[in-house]
Design a protein around this motif. Structure first.
Motif, PDB file in Angstrom:
ATOM      1  N   SER A 120      -4.724   1.759  -6.186  1.00 61.44           N
ATOM      2  CA  SER A 120      -6.290   2.450  -5.259  1.00 61.44           C
ATOM      3  C   SER A 120      -7.872   3.115  -6.316  1.00 61.44           C
ATOM      4  O   SER A 120      -8.690   3.820  -5.402  1.00 61.44           O
ATOM      5  CB  SER A 120      -6.422   3.502  -4.083  1.00 61.44           C
ATOM      6  OG  SER A 120      -5.167   5.020  -5.254  1.00 61.44           O
ATOM      7  N   ASP A 156       0.363  -6.756   3.601  1.00 61.18           N
ATOM      8  CA  ASP A 156       0.786  -5.647   3.375  1.00 61.18           C
ATOM      9  C   ASP A 156       1.815  -5.817   4.414  1.00 61.18           C
ATOM     10  O   ASP A 156       3.117  -4.240   3.216  1.00 61.18           O
ATOM     11  CB  ASP A 156      -0.283  -4.932   3.883  1.00 61.18           C
ATOM     12  CG  ASP A 156       0.135  -3.357   3.002  1.00 61.18           C
ATOM     13  OD1 ASP A 156       0.975  -3.331   2.375  1.00 61.18           O
ATOM     14  OD2 ASP A 156      -0.074  -2.579   3.332  1.00 61.18           O
ATOM     15  N   SER A 167       1.028  -0.758  -0.289  1.00 57.36           N
ATOM     16  CA  SER A 167      -0.235  -0.227   0.295  1.00 57.36           C
ATOM     17  C   SER A 167       1.106   1.153  -0.336  1.00 57.36           C
ATOM     18  O   SER A 167       0.408   2.438  -0.592  1.00 57.36           O
ATOM     19  CB  SER A 167      -0.788  -0.398   1.038  1.00 57.36           C
ATOM     20  OG  SER A 167      -0.082  -0.301   2.705  1.00 57.36           O
TER      21      SER A 167
END
Lengths: 83, 468
Positions: free
Chosen positions: B341, A67, A32
């Motif tokens: 995203s 993650d 992320s």
């Protein structure tokens, strides 16, 4: 488990990021945060498959599955113990 | 979807979340998802189409399922019984021809004997084909049927041909056929979900689910129209142990209110100002045109993420947590982060079933220069994502735009990491990166909105003050 995490951290900092001096925290977001991109994820999966003898499925290569190093270590651990 | 439809769906979700008996909860969830499918399916000039499309979707699901299962008599008997169970709501819907209740289907369904006859014929045809095919060809057969269907529905020319054919079969005048006649609710998502399951079962990544779980996964009503695309193992886990607590319902209602505000207030207001097929060539001032392009960016985000919030919120009210689909995409400072995203579950699907297998194959053999591999993998993946939205030149160009953008982003990141530049860590660089990313994505939407390439080209020229 600790050995797996150290091994993974070493591979990521040395082979993927090419920054051997970097200290990677076990809870540091990898996907992320953009530290590891999709191509690096494949390198990482191939390394894990060769090093630990477990298959990381393509459907698992996303931040919902792991993650950070802790989550990746747990995934490998669960696969090695379920073998 | 209208606000009234959203209110009814949310109410249904809320009521379902109050049912304590797990068995009743699941049965009602399947039944309501099927009924909602018929209810939401838009009407068409092709007679009975709004009834047949959801029915064919159920039969297609059963076809894909039967292709994965064994064809022994006991298994087949069980599969047929499960099909009979899920077709009960279909028969209830078809009874509306005689009851004429409002709102169940947009138009009156065909007669019940015709419904039974056609379903029976389709099931027999599928079984005969599967019985005649060696086991290893059943998966390619299902895959081929789904791919052909997708191509016919998503290509305007082929869709028009299909519409003419259907008009002809109905003895309706074919000269009134349009490529937009066959508007099949949720089918693009359903096909991706089916392909995910048949590949994973074939590769032994997951066991064969039971048919009801499989169908519920495909048409779960909160995620039917616009996703998100969950993966079956996660969805099954949620269905097996739903969390029906008041705190979850509150969280769900909060998401629904935020989603409704994004969709019905922000997105619908921005639609008045945003670039569209109608106003594209009327706005000639570069400043107003840039504003219209940026407004479209915001509009599509609020519209789509609003729907996603409503879907996730409704899921929470029922007791099921769907995956997130957006994570502040317009605040990202590069295109790679944007695609991590924006429509996350769709991007993950294409990564899992195209990008990763493609890169794995060539990376392991090391038979391609790295930059060629990166370029081809990025471009091909984005072209496929573009074509998923529609098989036409404008979506292809939109995919190409992003594929090339991702490649440039990748090469730039590599270059900057090899040359530690002090300038890259200040606030101005952050703002410039954000501005460039948002502008690049916004310009990409021009291809997305405008089906006609010449119009898109004129818009691009006007944006830079050329050809005014």
């Amino acid at each position: 488990m600790e050995e797996i995490l150290t091994d993974l951290a070493h591979y990521i900092t040395h082979q993927i990021l090419k920054t051997p001096d970097k200290i990677l925290r076990n809870d540091e977001p990898l996907i992320s945060s953009g530290i590891i991109d999709s191509f690096h994820l494949i390198d990482l999966a191939l390394y894990i498959e060769d090093r630990f003898g477990v298959k990381i499925e393509d459907t698992e290569l996303n931040r919902q599955t792991f993650d950070n190093l802790n989550q990746l270590g747990e995934l490998i651990w669960s696969k090695t113990t379920n073998r | 979807m209208t606000i009234y439809q959203v209110i009814i769906l949310v109410s249904a979700a809320f009521l379902l979340g109050l049912i304590r008996s797990q068995r009743l909860w699941k049965s009602l969830l399947i039944f309501s998802s099927i009924i909602v499918y018929y209810w939401l399916q838009p009407s068409s000039s092709i007679r009975y189409l709004d009834f047949w499309l959801p029915t064919i979707a159920i039969i297609l699901a059963w076809m894909a399922y039967t292709g994965m299962a064994s064809l022994t008599i006991p298994t087949l008997r069980r599969n047929l019984a499960e099909l009979g169970f899920v077709l009960l709501p279909t028969l209830v819907v078809s009874l509306n021809r005689y009851l004429s209740l409002c709102c169940v289907t947009p138009t009156l369904p065909p007669s019940i004997e015709r419904v039974l006859m056609i379903i029976f014929a389709l099931v027999i045809i599928i079984l005969l084909i599967f019985r005649g095919l060696p086991e290893q060809f059943r998966f390619p057969f299902s895959f081929l049927i789904l791919s052909l269907l997708f191509i016919f529905l998503k290509n305007p020319y082929l869709s028009l041909t299909l519409s003419r054919l259907w008009h002809g079969l109905n003895h309706q005048p074919i000269q009134y056929s349009l490529s937009t006649d066959i508007e099949w609710l949720g089918i693009s998502y359903i096909i991706l979900r089916i392909i995910h399951v048949i590949i994973d079962v074939r590769e032994k990544r997951q066991p064969l689910p039971d048919f009801q779980d499989f169908l519920l996964y495909l048409i779960f009503f909160p995620a039917l129209a616009a996703g998100p695309i969950d993966l079956l193992p996660h969805f099954q886990k949620e269905v097996r142990s739903p969390i029906q607590s008041s705190s979850r319902r509150l969280e769900g209602l909060r998401r629904i209110i935020i989603g409704a505000f994004k969709k019905f207030v922000l997105a619908d207001s921005l639609a008045l100002l945003a670039l569209s097929q109608q106003n594209a060539t009327q706005i000639v001032s570069p400043i107003y045109l840039w504003l219209a392009v940026f407004f479209y960016s915001l509009r599509i985000y609020f519209d789509f993420s609003g729907y996603t919030d409503i879907a996730i919120g409704s899921g929470l009210c029922i007791g099921i947590r769907l995956p997130e689909n957006f994570s502040a995409p317009y605040l990202k400072t590069n295109l790679i982060q944007f695609w991590n995203s924006w429509h996350i579950t769709l991007a993950n699907w294409f990564r899992a079933y195209f990008f990763y297998p493609f890169v794995r194959k060539f990376q392991r053999n090391r038979n391609l220069p790295t930059w060629v591999l990166i370029l081809s993998a990025q471009v091909l993946t984005m072209l496929l994502i573009g074509l998923w939205h529609g098989i036409s030149l404008n979506y292809l160009l939109w995919g190409l735009w992003h594929g090339v953008g991702l490649f440039i982003n990748n090469q730039w990141t590599k270059w900057t990491s090899n040359h530690s530049l002090p300038i890259l860590n200040n606030r101005l660089t952050f703002l410039v990166s954000w501005g460039l990313t948002f502008t690049f994505v916004s310009m990409g939407w021009v291809w997305f909105i405008l089906a006609d390439i010449n119009t898109a080209w004129i818009v691009f020229k006007h944006l830079f003050g050329v050809g005014l």
